[in-house]
Design an enzyme around this catalytic site. Structure first.
Site, PDB file in Angstrom:
ATOM      1  N   LYS A   1       0.845  -1.181   0.000  1.00  0.00           N
ATOM      2  CA  LYS A   1       0.000   0.000   0.000  1.00  0.00           C
ATOM      3  C   LYS A   1       0.882   1.233   0.000  1.00  0.00           C
ATOM      4  CE  LYS A   1      -3.112   2.734   2.921  1.00  0.00           C
ATOM      5  NZ  LYS A   1      -3.851   2.842   4.202  1.00  0.00           N
TER       6      LYS A   1
ATOM      7  N   GLU B   1      -8.838  12.121  12.260  1.00  0.00           N
ATOM      8  CA  GLU B   1      -7.975  11.006  12.674  1.00  0.00           C
ATOM      9  C   GLU B   1      -7.106  11.399  13.856  1.00  0.00           C
ATOM     10  OE1 GLU B   1      -5.529   7.313  10.699  1.00  0.00           O
ATOM     11  OE2 GLU B   1      -6.409   8.873   9.450  1.00  0.00           O
TER      12      GLU B   1
END
Length: 484
Positions: free
Chosen positions: A232, A277
């Site tokens: 990723k 976040e």
């Protein structure tokens, strides 16, 4: 560097740990009052901190932001709770790979010298510093233009106002021996409230990589993943905005805190945004991190939008591509926290977090901290350093993902996707990831760079990722008053 509240001559660097610059206005004379000079305290900046309870603020998401007197705002606010600050008692600038460790050590030295009178005793009362740190150890393309550009900053305000539930307080911070600096009520009056100004007409333009060209960057990332180089990578893009008038961070914060009150609205040294976040919260021996990865845009302006959102939330929760991306991020956070914890809780499945513009797969990782060196728990800043960069903003494996970002992204992220937040005198604090954010130019307050990034895995689609990045730019576009 910092100026005195009256706008006097900026301070000068003082002695400091390697790799850090410290700016203050503290003179060379010894302190003149015994209660402000701890016996045997090492030479260096010494602070006197006083926290007192205040009357309750109005119960609105922007009540704290409304207290800020001018555009040089420091803020960390969610659901109306948090901290705002103004003025600079001390400023620490750090550089390169050691930016977190240097800042943490400098903060510990300040604490060793400080005299704190705290009548409130809540997280965020007493002595605090706001901080913001660069994503990467290096800033590609900036060395020639500004080789001394700091990659981390900690700012100790002169005034802090905080709220936690029904409790509110004010903290004033003074430098020992600084006879020119006001204290008490004089300190508050040294910062008269200026009217909040709107940006006026705002124009947007492509940043380092244009929107039409960015899908090709994503395609290159997908190709490299498919060869097995990594699993990723998170790729970002920027958009440049130019306002008619100098940008007032209070205007941006007010709109963000109101419309995105479930996020942490922040402002530190020109970096402003509303991040969903939470990189790490450390409080009384407990630690928590909210991991977001996997995104889908919400439906707006259509019939039965609520029903459509429920369907899209279910689609997100079943998406193998998004679940894979999310798993990488959760694993990286859990692995980074594990050495600091005696026990941890990592939920088996994520939940869907609904925000005004998007929905995310989210997981709250929690743990119980164990004592480290010297019999004390790690500071929230050192935990943030251990967690950064997570797979949510970099990729997996970290080293390979960061190398690929440097190679193909074509963007200097600066402090985008880096830790931003605050640390207190006991080491506790909250640090978010600087997402849904923008950076106001330090040389021209009418210019601001907006950022957005997307997690790329083998199943990603370049055009879909471009659409996702547009959705993630929406909060800052809304703050500026520009159309989506």
């Amino acid at each position: 560097m910092i100026a005195s509240p009256s706008g006097g001559t900026p301070g000068t660097p003082t002695g400091s740990p390697s790799g850090i610059s410290v700016y203050d206005s503290w003179p060379a004379e010894a302190p003149t009052t015994s209660d402000e000079a701890p016996p045997g305290a090492p030479h260096g900046p010494q602070l006197v901190v006083r926290t007192v309870a205040t009357d309750d603020l109005p119960g609105t998401p922007t009540a704290l932001v409304d207290r800020l007197p001018d555009t040089n705002a420091l803020a960390w606010v969610r659901h109306g709770d948090g901290l705002v600050g103004w003025g600079e008692a001390l400023r620490f600038e750090t550089f390169g790979p050691g930016r977190f460790a240097d800042a943490d050590e400098a903060w510990r030295q300040v604490l060793d010298n400080a005299v704190v009178h705290d009548d409130v005793g809540l997280p965020g009362s007493g002595l605090v510093a706001f901080g913001s740190f660069a994503f990467d150890d290096v800033s590609p393309g900036d060395e020639a233009e500004d080789p001394a550009r700091a990659s981390g900053v900690l700012i100790v305000p002169r005034v802090v106002v905080g709220r936690r539930g029904e409790r509110t307080w004010m903290t004033t911070i003074s430098l020992v021996g600084d006879r020119s600096a006001p204290v008490g009520e004089d300190l508050l009056s040294a910062y008269p409230r200026q009217p909040v100004t709107e940006p006026g007409r705002v124009t947007l333009a492509d940043g380092a990589v244009g929107a039409a060209d960015w899908p090709a960057v994503v395609a290159e990332g997908i190709a490299r993943i498919q060869t097995g180089e990594l699993e990723k990578v998170v790729l970002a893009r920027d958009v440049v905005a130019t306002a008619e008038h100098p940008l007032d961070t209070r205007h941006l914060l007010g709109r963000l805190a109101s419309a995105y009150d479930a996020c942490w609205a922040f402002s530190v040294d020109g970096m402003v945004g509303a991040t969903p976040e939470l990189l790490v919260r450390s409080e009384k021996g407990l630690v928590a991190s909210r991991v977001l990865a996997g995104t889908i845009r919400r439906e707006h302006g259509v019939a039965d939008a609520d029903d459509a959102d429920l369907l899209r939330a279910a689609q997100l929760a079943r998406s193998s591509k998004d679940l894979e991306e999310h798993e990488f991020a959760v694993r990286s956070v859990a692995a980074a926290l594990e050495p600091y914890c005696s026990s941890m809780n990592v939920p088996e499945a994520p939940f869907v977090l609904h925000l005004p513009n998007v929905m995310h797969l989210a997981t709250d990782v929690t743990g119980v901290l164990t004592d480290q060196r010297g019999g004390r728990a790690p500071s929230s800043l050192s935990l943030a350093a251990a967690l950064h960069p997570s797979a949510a903003v970099c990729g997996t494996p970290t080293t390979a993902a960061r190398s690929l970002i440097r190679e193909i992204e074509g963007l200097d992220r600066a402090r985008y996707a880096g830790p931003v937040g605050w640390v207190g005198a006991d080491g506790d604090g909250e640090w978010g990831i600087a997402l849904r954010s923008a950076e106001i130019s330090p040389t021209d307050p009418r210019h601001i760079r907006l950022f957005a990034g997307c997690g790329i895995v083998a199943a990603s689609d370049p055009q879909a990722e471009l659409a996702e990045s547009e959705a993630k730019l929406e909060p800052m576009r809304y703050a500026l008053g520009t159309p989506s």
